[in-house]
Every structure is written in C-alpha cells, then in structure tokens.
Design an enzyme around this catalytic site. Structure first.
Site, PDB file in Angstrom:
ATOM      1  N   ASP A  10       0.036  -2.068 -30.065  1.00  0.00           N
ATOM      2  CA  ASP A  10      -0.108  -3.305 -30.819  1.00  0.00           C
ATOM      3  C   ASP A  10       0.036  -2.927 -32.307  1.00  0.00           C
ATOM      4  O   ASP A  10      -0.083  -1.742 -32.659  1.00  0.00           O
ATOM      5  CB  ASP A  10      -1.499  -3.885 -30.534  1.00  0.00           C
ATOM      6  CG  ASP A  10      -1.855  -5.010 -31.465  1.00  0.00           C
ATOM      7  OD1 ASP A  10      -1.035  -5.927 -31.620  1.00  0.00           O
ATOM      8  OD2 ASP A  10      -2.959  -4.973 -32.064  1.00  0.00           O
ATOM      9  N   ASP A  12      -0.948  -5.395 -35.484  1.00  0.00           N
ATOM     10  CA  ASP A  12      -1.988  -5.942 -36.373  1.00  0.00           C
ATOM     11  C   ASP A  12      -3.381  -5.564 -35.874  1.00  0.00           C
ATOM     12  O   ASP A  12      -3.763  -5.906 -34.753  1.00  0.00           O
ATOM     13  CB  ASP A  12      -1.842  -7.465 -36.458  1.00  0.00           C
ATOM     14  CG  ASP A  12      -0.519  -7.841 -37.116  1.00  0.00           C
ATOM     15  OD1 ASP A  12      -0.274  -7.349 -38.230  1.00  0.00           O
ATOM     16  OD2 ASP A  12       0.267  -8.588 -36.506  1.00  0.00           O
ATOM     17  N   GLY A  53      -0.674 -15.383 -33.276  1.00  0.00           N
ATOM     18  CA  GLY A  53       0.574 -15.954 -33.801  1.00  0.00           C
ATOM     19  C   GLY A  53       0.293 -16.815 -35.014  1.00  0.00           C
ATOM     20  O   GLY A  53      -0.574 -17.689 -34.995  1.00  0.00           O
ATOM     21  N   LYS A  55       2.143 -19.138 -36.607  1.00  0.00           N
ATOM     22  CA  LYS A  55       2.479 -20.573 -36.511  1.00  0.00           C
ATOM     23  C   LYS A  55       1.439 -21.285 -35.648  1.00  0.00           C
ATOM     24  O   LYS A  55       0.944 -22.363 -36.003  1.00  0.00           O
ATOM     25  CB  LYS A  55       3.885 -20.749 -35.916  1.00  0.00           C
ATOM     26  CG  LYS A  55       4.997 -20.209 -36.802  1.00  0.00           C
ATOM     27  CD  LYS A  55       6.372 -20.575 -36.299  1.00  0.00           C
ATOM     28  CE  LYS A  55       6.834 -19.733 -35.141  1.00  0.00           C
ATOM     29  NZ  LYS A  55       7.310 -18.393 -35.436  1.00  0.00           N
ATOM     30  N   ARG A  57      -1.568 -20.333 -35.193  1.00  0.00           N
ATOM     31  CA  ARG A  57      -2.841 -20.319 -35.928  1.00  0.00           C
ATOM     32  C   ARG A  57      -2.900 -21.478 -36.917  1.00  0.00           C
ATOM     33  O   ARG A  57      -3.929 -22.136 -37.066  1.00  0.00           O
ATOM     34  CB  ARG A  57      -2.988 -18.961 -36.639  1.00  0.00           C
ATOM     35  CG  ARG A  57      -4.330 -18.716 -37.281  1.00  0.00           C
ATOM     36  CD  ARG A  57      -4.457 -17.245 -37.671  1.00  0.00           C
ATOM     37  NE  ARG A  57      -4.335 -16.400 -36.510  1.00  0.00           N
ATOM     38  CZ  ARG A  57      -3.701 -15.221 -36.480  1.00  0.00           C
ATOM     39  NH1 ARG A  57      -3.151 -14.749 -37.575  1.00  0.00           N
ATOM     40  NH2 ARG A  57      -3.620 -14.533 -35.364  1.00  0.00           N
ATOM     41  N   LYS A  86       5.176 -17.493 -45.790  1.00  0.00           N
ATOM     42  CA  LYS A  86       4.084 -16.524 -45.562  1.00  0.00           C
ATOM     43  C   LYS A  86       4.654 -15.135 -45.244  1.00  0.00           C
ATOM     44  O   LYS A  86       4.170 -14.114 -45.741  1.00  0.00           O
ATOM     45  CB  LYS A  86       3.184 -17.030 -44.424  1.00  0.00           C
ATOM     46  CG  LYS A  86       2.117 -16.070 -43.970  1.00  0.00           C
ATOM     47  CD  LYS A  86       2.527 -15.371 -42.688  1.00  0.00           C
ATOM     48  CE  LYS A  86       1.632 -14.230 -42.342  1.00  0.00           C
ATOM     49  NZ  LYS A  86       1.987 -13.565 -41.093  1.00  0.00           N
ATOM     50  N   THR A 123       3.879  -6.523 -29.987  1.00  0.00           N
ATOM     51  CA  THR A 123       3.118  -7.236 -31.012  1.00  0.00           C
ATOM     52  C   THR A 123       3.355  -8.742 -30.983  1.00  0.00           C
ATOM     53  O   THR A 123       4.381  -9.207 -30.494  1.00  0.00           O
ATOM     54  CB  THR A 123       3.518  -6.726 -32.417  1.00  0.00           C
ATOM     55  OG1 THR A 123       2.776  -7.435 -33.400  1.00  0.00           O
ATOM     56  CG2 THR A 123       4.996  -6.929 -32.704  1.00  0.00           C
ATOM     57  N   THR A 124       2.423  -9.471 -31.571  1.00  0.00           N
ATOM     58  CA  THR A 124       2.584 -10.917 -31.718  1.00  0.00           C
ATOM     59  C   THR A 124       3.356 -11.263 -32.986  1.00  0.00           C
ATOM     60  O   THR A 124       3.945 -12.331 -33.090  1.00  0.00           O
ATOM     61  CB  THR A 124       1.192 -11.579 -31.778  1.00  0.00           C
ATOM     62  OG1 THR A 124       0.496 -11.211 -30.610  1.00  0.00           O
ATOM     63  CG2 THR A 124       1.279 -13.078 -31.843  1.00  0.00           C
ATOM     64  N   THR A 125       3.313 -10.383 -33.962  1.00  0.00           N
ATOM     65  CA  THR A 125       3.961 -10.713 -35.232  1.00  0.00           C
ATOM     66  C   THR A 125       5.484 -10.522 -35.124  1.00  0.00           C
ATOM     67  O   THR A 125       6.012 -10.251 -34.054  1.00  0.00           O
ATOM     68  CB  THR A 125       3.331  -9.902 -36.388  1.00  0.00           C
ATOM     69  OG1 THR A 125       3.689 -10.505 -37.615  1.00  0.00           O
ATOM     70  CG2 THR A 125       3.775  -8.457 -36.380  1.00  0.00           C
ATOM     71  N   ASN A 129       8.254  -7.838 -39.865  1.00  0.00           N
ATOM     72  CA  ASN A 129       6.957  -7.368 -40.365  1.00  0.00           C
ATOM     73  C   ASN A 129       6.639  -5.959 -39.856  1.00  0.00           C
ATOM     74  O   ASN A 129       6.113  -5.123 -40.588  1.00  0.00           O
ATOM     75  CB  ASN A 129       5.836  -8.313 -39.923  1.00  0.00           C
ATOM     76  CG  ASN A 129       5.837  -9.630 -40.680  1.00  0.00           C
ATOM     77  OD1 ASN A 129       6.590  -9.805 -41.637  1.00  0.00           O
ATOM     78  ND2 ASN A 129       5.008 -10.563 -40.259  1.00  0.00           N
TER      79      ASN A 129
HETATM   80  C1  XBP Z   1      -1.651 -10.480 -34.320  1.00  0.00           C
HETATM   81  C2  XBP Z   1      -1.405 -11.868 -34.694  1.00  0.00           C
HETATM   82  C3  XBP Z   1      -0.432 -12.186 -35.707  1.00  0.00           C
HETATM   83  C4  XBP Z   1      -0.739 -11.996 -37.143  1.00  0.00           C
HETATM   84  C5  XBP Z   1       0.250 -12.776 -37.960  1.00  0.00           C
HETATM   85  O1  XBP Z   1      -2.025 -10.409 -32.958  1.00  0.00           O
HETATM   86  O2  XBP Z   1      -1.938 -12.769 -34.114  1.00  0.00           O
HETATM   87  O3  XBP Z   1      -0.248 -13.553 -35.592  1.00  0.00           O
HETATM   88  O4  XBP Z   1      -2.045 -12.431 -37.413  1.00  0.00           O
HETATM   89  O5  XBP Z   1       1.566 -12.561 -37.612  1.00  0.00           O
HETATM   90  P1  XBP Z   1      -1.882  -9.066 -32.143  1.00  0.00           P
HETATM   91  P2  XBP Z   1       2.653 -13.744 -37.676  1.00  0.00           P
HETATM   92  O6  XBP Z   1      -2.362  -7.964 -33.027  1.00  0.00           O
HETATM   93  O7  XBP Z   1      -2.768  -9.253 -30.946  1.00  0.00           O
HETATM   94  O8  XBP Z   1      -0.442  -8.886 -31.750  1.00  0.00           O
HETATM   95  O9  XBP Z   1       2.244 -14.680 -38.766  1.00  0.00           O
HETATM   96  O10 XBP Z   1       3.949 -13.040 -37.991  1.00  0.00           O
HETATM   97  O11 XBP Z   1       2.677 -14.429 -36.340  1.00  0.00           O
HETATM   98 MG    MG Z   2      -3.995  -6.720 -32.781  1.00  0.00          MG
END
Ligand code: XBP
Ligand code: MG
Length: 254
Positions: A10, A12, A53, A55, A57, A86, A123-125, A129
């Site tokens: 992962d 973030d 995510g 969007k 969020r 963002k 990852t979710t991002t 990034n």
């Molecule tokens: C990470 C997230 C991401 C970031 C923002 O989740 O939820 O949304 O907060 O990224 P994880 P974006 O670590 O479980 O993958 O704004 O690019 O979506």
């Molecule tokens: Mg995470």
C-alpha cells in the site's frame, strides 16, 4: 525456507505518512482556490479517512457535513475538478520534498531487489501520485523497481474491496500464497485479506486504534538496524523486519 516471490505495498500511510501533511493539505488548498470555505482539520480528516479515495471522500463529506455548495448542476464534475486541483497541489508538496518514507521502507525495498523478490504497489491513490512519491524519496529510477503499480482508478471497487490487490497479483502472475502485503489501515487490511494475502500492518497515528485481526504481524514501523520496530501483535525474531523474517511468516501455517 522459501522467501516470498513478491511484496505488495500500500502507499498512503504505509510507504509514507502522506495523509495529514500531504493529501489533507492539498485538499484544503484546492477548496480555497475554488472559493469554498471547507476546511479539513487533522481530526476531521481522521474521520473522513474511513472512506478511501479522494473523490469518494469529498462526496462523503458533502453528504455527511452538508457544507455550503457552489451553484452547480453537476456535483460529480465539481468533485472531479477539485480532485484534479488537489492532485496538482499534492504533487507540488511532494516535489518540495516534505514527505519522507517511513522507517525501514527503503531498506526493505532495496533488500528485496538485491534478493530477486518482486515489488508491486496496490493503492487507492493515483499512479502519478505514487510515481512522484517514489521519485522524490528514492530517486528517478525507483518507479522502475516495481513490476506493477496497481492504482485506485484502474479497478471497479476501491479498498476495502480486494480488486486492487487482485489486479496486482494478476499482473505479477503469482498466487497470493507466494506473496506478502503491507498495509496501515483496516480498509487496506480487509482488501489484502480478501485477496488471500498474508499481511503485515505498520500502524500510524490515524490507524493505531483500528482492529487488525487477521494480520500476521502488527508493528509500529518496519524498523531498521538503527531504529527497532515495536511489535504490537504477533512474533518477530529480530529488531526489524527483513526478508528472512518475512520468509518465516510466509512459511508458518496459519
Ligand atoms: C489511501 C486513500 C487515498 C488518499 C488520497 O487509501 O484513501 O484516497 O487519501 O488519494 P489506501 P486520492 O492507503 O488504503 O490505499 O485523492 O488520489 O484518491
Ligand atoms: Mg493506506
């Protein structure tokens, strides 16, 4: 004892603590630029992190907190525009070099490369990034260390659904039983476990209170020779997690 074939990370909260001082700040800059008086403080952001995510969020924030919305017939388009802005701010923050990797991450990535263990991201991002974080912390060749970068918008359902880990495994061409995942949050752990992956959790300030049942090992960080990892649950023979420790975890029957 066989070592794992691949490590799936992962990003973030796991590779780096990007949320409070990275994504959150970037969201607030985008809101301000768009003339919105929305302000996500560090505590509120902790609640909003229950939704993965960016969007998703923002949509959750609009539904739950009912902030003043600009005149717009298309909420999805507003959210998409805000998210693009963002992302630009977030990339700018990374390029300023403000967000380091967590202890032990660079060491373990390098060890895996030396020993022929494949690396992947789930990852979710967004992919941009991830690439920027890798380049600014490890060097411009670092994105190439990873066989696969599976990102949120490449799959139907974001974490806690298993989609992004399943995509990474499919692209690696490996079964989950030969690999190990690294996560920091309950949503991430649910996702990796649902993909059948043994998972190491390294907690952070936002996730330390979460229930990590099902994880192989819960640590405060991966640790380094000069900075011991604290074991919060599970067993580790060394003061930091290396490939030999991972091989032991992978070969233990659960
Ligand atoms: C990470 C997230 C991401 C970031 C923002 O989740 O939820 O949304 O907060 O990224 P994880 P974006 O670590 O479980 O993958 O704004 O690019 O979506
Ligand atoms: Mg995470």
């Amino acid at each position: 004892m066989s070592k794992p074939e691949a490590l799936l990370f992962d990003v973030d909260g796991t590779l780096a603590n990007t949320e409070r001082d990275g994504h959150r700040i970037a969201f607030n800059l985008a809101f301000k630029e768009a003339g919105l008086n929305w302000q996500w403080d560090a505590v509120l952001y902790g609640d909003l992190l229950s939704v993965t995510g960016g969007k998703e969020r923002m949509l959750y924030f609009i539904q739950q907190h009912d902030p003043a919305l600009p005149e717009t017939p298309h909420l999805q388009a507003l959210v998409a525009d805000l998210h693009r802005a963002k992302t630009e701010h977030y990339l700018g923050l990374l390029k300023k070099g403000g967000i380091p990797l967590r202890p032990g991450v660079a060491r373990l990535l390098r060890e895996a490369r030396e020993r022929g263990v494949k690396l992947a991201i789930a990852t979710t991002t967004t992919k941009e990034n991830v690439i920027c974080l890798l380049e600014t912390t490890l060097g411009t060749d670092a994105p190439g260390w990873f066989e696969v970068i599976a990102a949120g918008d490449m799959v139907q359902q974001k974490k806690p659904a298993p989609d992004v880990f399943l995509l990474a495994l499919e692209r690696l061409g490996l079964p989950a039983s030969d690999c190990i995942a690294f996560e920091d949050s309950i949503n991430g752990l649910r996702s990796s476990l649902a993909a059948g992956l043994k998972t190491i959790v390294t907690v952070n300030d936002y996730t330390a209170h979460e229930d990590f049942s099902g994880a192989e090992l819960i640590l405060d960080c991966l640790g380094d020779p000069q900075r011991s990892a604290k074991v919060l649950d599970g067993k580790m023979d060394s003061t930091y997690l290396d490939l030999d420790g991972l091989a032991r975890l992978l070969n233990e029957s659960t």
